[in-house]
Design an enzyme around this catalytic site. Structure first.
Site, PDB file in Angstrom:
ATOM      1  N   VAL A   1       0.872  -1.179   0.000  1.00 45.08           N
ATOM      2  CA  VAL A   1       0.000   0.000   0.000  1.00 45.08           C
ATOM      3  C   VAL A   1       0.907   1.226   0.000  1.00 45.08           C
ATOM      4  O   VAL A   1       1.534   1.523   1.022  1.00 45.08           O
ATOM      5  CB  VAL A   1      -0.923   0.009   1.240  1.00 45.08           C
ATOM      6  CG1 VAL A   1      -1.806   1.250   1.244  1.00 45.08           C
ATOM      7  CG2 VAL A   1      -1.778  -1.263   1.287  1.00 45.08           C
TER       8      VAL A   1
ATOM      9  N   CYS B   1       4.799  -2.299   3.049  1.00 43.85           N
ATOM     10  CA  CYS B   1       5.116  -3.505   2.276  1.00 43.85           C
ATOM     11  C   CYS B   1       4.021  -4.566   2.471  1.00 43.85           C
ATOM     12  O   CYS B   1       3.336  -4.601   3.504  1.00 43.85           O
ATOM     13  CB  CYS B   1       6.440  -4.100   2.736  1.00 43.85           C
ATOM     14  SG  CYS B   1       7.889  -3.214   2.173  1.00 43.85           S
TER      15      CYS B   1
ATOM     16  N   GLU C   1       4.244  -7.732   3.147  1.00 44.89           N
ATOM     17  CA  GLU C   1       4.435  -8.625   4.297  1.00 44.89           C
ATOM     18  C   GLU C   1       3.973  -7.957   5.586  1.00 44.89           C
ATOM     19  O   GLU C   1       3.380  -8.590   6.464  1.00 44.89           O
ATOM     20  CB  GLU C   1       5.904  -9.022   4.441  1.00 44.89           C
ATOM     21  CG  GLU C   1       6.501  -9.739   3.240  1.00 44.89           C
ATOM     22  CD  GLU C   1       7.112  -8.791   2.211  1.00 44.89           C
ATOM     23  OE1 GLU C   1       6.565  -7.691   2.005  1.00 44.89           O
ATOM     24  OE2 GLU C   1       8.146  -9.153   1.625  1.00 44.89           O
TER      25      GLU C   1
ATOM     26  N   CYS D   1      10.808  -6.076   6.519  1.00 38.41           N
ATOM     27  CA  CYS D   1       9.783  -7.121   6.581  1.00 38.41           C
ATOM     28  C   CYS D   1      10.308  -8.385   7.251  1.00 38.41           C
ATOM     29  O   CYS D   1       9.551  -9.086   7.931  1.00 38.41           O
ATOM     30  CB  CYS D   1       9.267  -7.431   5.182  1.00 38.41           C
ATOM     31  SG  CYS D   1       8.256  -6.090   4.530  1.00 38.41           S
TER      32      CYS D   1
HETATM   33  N1  THU Z   1       7.792  -4.073  -1.286  1.00 30.04           N
HETATM   34  C1  THU Z   1       7.064  -4.970  -0.562  1.00 30.04           C
HETATM   35  O1  THU Z   1       5.833  -4.862  -0.496  1.00 30.04           O
HETATM   36  N2  THU Z   1       7.718  -5.959   0.079  1.00 30.04           N
HETATM   37  C2  THU Z   1       9.055  -6.167   0.037  1.00 30.04           C
HETATM   38  O2  THU Z   1       9.568  -7.036   0.721  1.00 30.04           O
HETATM   39  C3  THU Z   1       9.872  -5.382  -0.897  1.00 30.04           C
HETATM   40  C4  THU Z   1       9.241  -4.130  -1.394  1.00 30.04           C
HETATM   41  C5  THU Z   1       7.104  -2.977  -1.955  1.00 30.04           C
HETATM   42  C6  THU Z   1       7.370  -1.615  -1.385  1.00 30.04           C
HETATM   43  C7  THU Z   1       7.044  -0.716  -2.548  1.00 30.04           C
HETATM   44  O3  THU Z   1       5.632  -0.467  -2.544  1.00 30.04           O
HETATM   45  C8  THU Z   1       7.371  -1.555  -3.756  1.00 30.04           C
HETATM   46  O4  THU Z   1       7.497  -2.900  -3.305  1.00 30.04           O
HETATM   47  C9  THU Z   1       8.655  -1.155  -4.456  1.00 30.04           C
HETATM   48  O5  THU Z   1       9.708  -1.106  -3.554  1.00 30.04           O
END
Ligand code: THU
Length: 155
Positions: free
Chosen positions: A54, A64, A66, A111
């Site tokens: 989000v 993130c 997770e 995460c």
């Molecule tokens: N992102 C995640 O949701 N989890 C991760 O472990 C790595 C990065 C997201 C954060 C951001 O919205 C997008 O990926 C690009 O970095």
């Protein structure tokens, strides 16, 4: 120090969790990075809770996938209902509609720490399945975050 439990799984269970993560990635709100991440958490009773990233116009506030999934599993009550037994995590990411088609996505450092919090509380060392076009990278959380600092350090 207590020993964390390390369950093992059938390929079908792993694939089902990856599908749940890919479906979650389809619900990402990621208009800035256009990188859609999905995470799925598997509890001991088979229940699955998912999250997607989000983002925010104030970029640094983005969440993130997770972290969203961990928040959901606590607020939904599934974590407590399962005595905290988090058994596996699946993570996938990529362009919209193409999660799992690009490079393998492993949980970012923050995460890993967030996942470690609930794993330590429940006394598990969950398997983490990282989705990719040519297969799945499988690691224990303790391999992704060795020598972790966690709730046990504050007792
Ligand atoms: N992102 C995640 O949701 N989890 C991760 O472990 C790595 C990065 C997201 C954060 C951001 O919205 C997008 O990926 C690009 O970095």
């Amino acid at each position: 120090m207590t020993t964390a439990s390390s369950p093992s799984f059938a390929a079908e269970q792993r694939d089902a969790l990856l599908v749940a993560a890919r479906e979650a990635a389809g619900r990402a709100y990621a208009p800035y990075s256009k990188f859609h991440v999905g995470a799925a958490l598997l509890m001991a009773d088979g229940s699955v809770v998912t999250g997607a990233n989000v983002e925010n116009a104030s970029y640094g506030l983005s969440l993130c996938a997770e972290t969203v999934a961990v928040s959901a599993i606590l607020s939904s009550g599934e974590f407590l209902r399962n005595g905290g037994k988090l058994e596996a995590v699946a993570v996938t990411g990529g362009a919209p509609g193409a999660a799992g088609q690009g490079d393998i996505v492993t949980p970012c450092g923050r995460c890993r720490q967030v996942l470690n919090e609930i794993a330590q509380i429940g006394g598990t060392d969950p398997l983490v399945w990282c989705d990719g076009p040519d297969g799945v990278l499988e690691m224990r959380l303790s391999e992704l975050l060795p020598h972790a600092f966690g709730p046990a350090n504050l007792l």
